[in-house]
Design a protein around this motif. Sequence first.
Motif, PDB file in Angstrom:
ATOM      1  N   THR A 136       0.853  -1.186   0.000  1.00 54.53           N
ATOM      2  CA  THR A 136       0.000   0.000   0.000  1.00 54.53           C
ATOM      3  C   THR A 136       0.889   1.236   0.000  1.00 54.53           C
ATOM      4  N   THR A 137       0.729   2.091  -0.992  1.00 51.14           N
ATOM      5  CA  THR A 137       1.607   3.245  -1.187  1.00 51.14           C
ATOM      6  C   THR A 137       1.395   4.309  -0.115  1.00 51.14           C
ATOM      7  N   ILE A 138       2.508   4.858   0.394  1.00 51.37           N
ATOM      8  CA  ILE A 138       2.409   6.002   1.306  1.00 51.37           C
ATOM      9  C   ILE A 138       3.149   7.233   0.778  1.00 51.37           C
ATOM     10  N   MET A 139       4.079   7.036  -0.172  1.00 50.18           N
ATOM     11  CA  MET A 139       4.825   8.159  -0.754  1.00 50.18           C
ATOM     12  C   MET A 139       5.165   7.857  -2.201  1.00 50.18           C
ATOM     13  N   THR A 140       5.192   8.907  -3.028  1.00 51.58           N
ATOM     14  CA  THR A 140       5.694   8.766  -4.389  1.00 51.58           C
ATOM     15  C   THR A 140       6.371  10.068  -4.798  1.00 51.58           C
ATOM     16  N   CYS A 141       7.398   9.948  -5.630  1.00 53.39           N
ATOM     17  CA  CYS A 141       8.123  11.126  -6.106  1.00 53.39           C
ATOM     18  C   CYS A 141       8.704  10.823  -7.482  1.00 53.39           C
ATOM     19  N   ASN A 142       8.506  11.744  -8.434  1.00 56.91           N
ATOM     20  CA  ASN A 142       9.029  11.531  -9.787  1.00 56.91           C
ATOM     21  C   ASN A 142      10.131  12.512 -10.152  1.00 56.91           C
ATOM     22  N   THR A 143      10.726  13.149  -9.129  1.00 56.01           N
ATOM     23  CA  THR A 143      11.794  14.125  -9.393  1.00 56.01           C
ATOM     24  C   THR A 143      13.120  13.748  -8.743  1.00 56.01           C
ATOM     25  N   GLY A 144      13.229  12.527  -8.246  1.00 61.39           N
ATOM     26  CA  GLY A 144      14.502  12.064  -7.702  1.00 61.39           C
ATOM     27  C   GLY A 144      14.810  12.515  -6.296  1.00 61.39           C
ATOM     28  N   LYS A 145      13.807  12.971  -5.557  1.00 61.61           N
ATOM     29  CA  LYS A 145      14.071  13.492  -4.215  1.00 61.61           C
ATOM     30  C   LYS A 145      13.588  12.580  -3.086  1.00 61.61           C
ATOM     31  N   LEU A 146      13.219  11.357  -3.413  1.00 63.76           N
ATOM     32  CA  LEU A 146      12.834  10.381  -2.395  1.00 63.76           C
ATOM     33  C   LEU A 146      13.924   9.317  -2.333  1.00 63.76           C
ATOM     34  N   HIS A 147      14.625   9.251  -1.188  1.00 64.31           N
ATOM     35  CA  HIS A 147      15.815   8.413  -1.060  1.00 64.31           C
ATOM     36  C   HIS A 147      15.623   7.341   0.014  1.00 64.31           C
ATOM     37  N   PRO A 148      15.360   6.100  -0.375  1.00 65.77           N
ATOM     38  CA  PRO A 148      15.270   5.018   0.606  1.00 65.77           C
ATOM     39  C   PRO A 148      16.651   4.531   1.027  1.00 65.77           C
ATOM     40  N   VAL A 149      16.778   4.191   2.300  1.00 62.85           N
ATOM     41  CA  VAL A 149      18.011   3.625   2.841  1.00 62.85           C
ATOM     42  C   VAL A 149      17.648   2.317   3.532  1.00 62.85           C
ATOM     43  N   ILE A 150      18.308   1.240   3.168  1.00 59.15           N
ATOM     44  CA  ILE A 150      17.958  -0.065   3.732  1.00 59.15           C
ATOM     45  C   ILE A 150      18.354  -0.121   5.206  1.00 59.15           C
ATOM     46  N   ASP A 151      17.336  -0.296   6.048  1.00 64.59           N
ATOM     47  CA  ASP A 151      17.514  -0.328   7.503  1.00 64.59           C
ATOM     48  C   ASP A 151      16.306  -1.048   8.105  1.00 64.59           C
ATOM     49  N   PRO A 152      16.248  -2.384   7.971  1.00 62.42           N
ATOM     50  CA  PRO A 152      15.055  -3.130   8.389  1.00 62.42           C
ATOM     51  C   PRO A 152      14.668  -2.939   9.846  1.00 62.42           C
ATOM     52  N   GLU A 153      15.628  -2.662  10.714  1.00 61.35           N
ATOM     53  CA  GLU A 153      15.325  -2.516  12.137  1.00 61.35           C
ATOM     54  C   GLU A 153      14.431  -1.318  12.429  1.00 61.35           C
ATOM     55  N   HIS A 154      14.422  -0.345  11.524  1.00 59.77           N
ATOM     56  CA  HIS A 154      13.635   0.869  11.741  1.00 59.77           C
ATOM     57  C   HIS A 154      12.594   1.068  10.649  1.00 59.77           C
ATOM     58  N   ALA A 155      12.164  -0.037  10.029  1.00 60.46           N
ATOM     59  CA  ALA A 155      11.302   0.088   8.857  1.00 60.46           C
ATOM     60  C   ALA A 155      10.096  -0.839   8.917  1.00 60.46           C
ATOM     61  N   ASN A 156       9.480  -0.947  10.080  1.00 58.85           N
ATOM     62  CA  ASN A 156       8.241  -1.719  10.184  1.00 58.85           C
ATOM     63  C   ASN A 156       7.262  -0.953  11.059  1.00 58.85           C
ATOM     64  N   ILE A 157       6.017  -0.846  10.598  1.00 58.25           N
ATOM     65  CA  ILE A 157       5.054  -0.022  11.332  1.00 58.25           C
ATOM     66  C   ILE A 157       4.651  -0.636  12.669  1.00 58.25           C
ATOM     67  N   ALA A 158       4.891  -1.939  12.867  1.00 55.23           N
ATOM     68  CA  ALA A 158       4.580  -2.539  14.166  1.00 55.23           C
ATOM     69  C   ALA A 158       5.378  -1.865  15.273  1.00 55.23           C
ATOM     70  N   SER A 159       6.647  -1.572  14.997  1.00 56.50           N
ATOM     71  CA  SER A 159       7.474  -0.890  15.996  1.00 56.50           C
ATOM     72  C   SER A 159       7.301   0.621  15.924  1.00 56.50           C
ATOM     73  N   ILE A 160       7.186   1.168  14.725  1.00 59.60           N
ATOM     74  CA  ILE A 160       7.041   2.623  14.583  1.00 59.60           C
ATOM     75  C   ILE A 160       5.790   3.118  15.298  1.00 59.60           C
ATOM     76  N   LEU A 161       4.697   2.364  15.170  1.00 70.00           N
ATOM     77  CA  LEU A 161       3.425   2.761  15.783  1.00 70.00           C
ATOM     78  C   LEU A 161       3.208   2.142  17.162  1.00 70.00           C
ATOM     79  N   GLY A 162       4.175   1.349  17.628  1.00 71.45           N
ATOM     80  CA  GLY A 162       4.067   0.752  18.956  1.00 71.45           C
ATOM     81  C   GLY A 162       2.989  -0.307  19.069  1.00 71.45           C
ATOM     82  N   LEU A 163       2.783  -1.071  17.995  1.00 69.66           N
ATOM     83  CA  LEU A 163       1.724  -2.082  17.994  1.00 69.66           C
ATOM     84  C   LEU A 163       2.154  -3.371  18.682  1.00 69.66           C
ATOM     85  N   ARG A 164       3.465  -3.627  18.704  1.00 70.34           N
ATOM     86  CA  ARG A 164       3.966  -4.867  19.315  1.00 70.34           C
ATOM     87  C   ARG A 164       5.264  -4.574  20.063  1.00 70.34           C
TER      88      ARG A 164
END
Length: 289
Positions: free
Chosen positions: A261-289
Amino acid sequence: MSLRANFEEIVMLSVIGEIGSPRRPFSPYVVTHDGRPVTVPSSGGITYNVRVGDRASGWACDHVEPGATVRNKDADENNALAILSCIGNEAHVVSGEGKGSVGTVTGKHGGAEHLMIDFSPEVLNKLTIGDKIQVRAYGRGLRLLDAPEIKLMNMSVQLLQRLPATVAEDGSLTIPVAGIVPPELMGSGVGSNAERGDYDIQTHDREVLEANGLANLRLGDIVAVRDQDHSFGRGYRKGSMVVGVIAHSDCMVAGHGPGLTTIMTCNTGKLHPVIDPEHANIASILGLR
């Protein structure tokens, strides 16, 4: 720079649905990508042992939705539920034994037009099919004040305020992700509107998944897809970037897989993902578990 947005402009609105029963055609079988007829659980209902934060693959299932599946029987009201609800919104149980309990929207499933809600195991055990769930839809209209070239969609105020992302002085945004998907792996849902639902990461070429670090995705993972632009529909555009949340499980059918499910999109090259699985799950970000 921390994320600044037009939070004071955003309206909170109620939308409602009910926990829907799984539905199946007369035939008990689905045919897998390699030609095997199987009978396995699929979407709908209350899934007791699969929650956001759990693995997305490795289940004996097809398109299973974590937690409680919610929809509205009226088509237009379900459109409102599917479009206005955002990942991270509060979902209030307003009928049945679990009345008064609060869960969290974790994803959307296109085609089925379902909304997935995470509840604690204690609450799930009180819920029944037919219980009404009222979502406080809060997020439509969000804009990043310092990164105007990045379009937000399906993003709640709650999630945006807790998202571990940063904005640079040039208006570019850096966000931790669990993986970066090459565009050729995207399957079912390409071409449809990204303001609702999801589209699937094809998972039947395991060598490609391993090579791209995508073999162990989890439900709720924040994932990027390169060379994709979802500004006005899901499609290919070289240099563009999409970020989304894994909403439902892996699938057995050709062209399908974990839904994003999309939350962000950018077609001008200004969206930069960095691989960091420890900080990339909404269960922890939102405090669900």
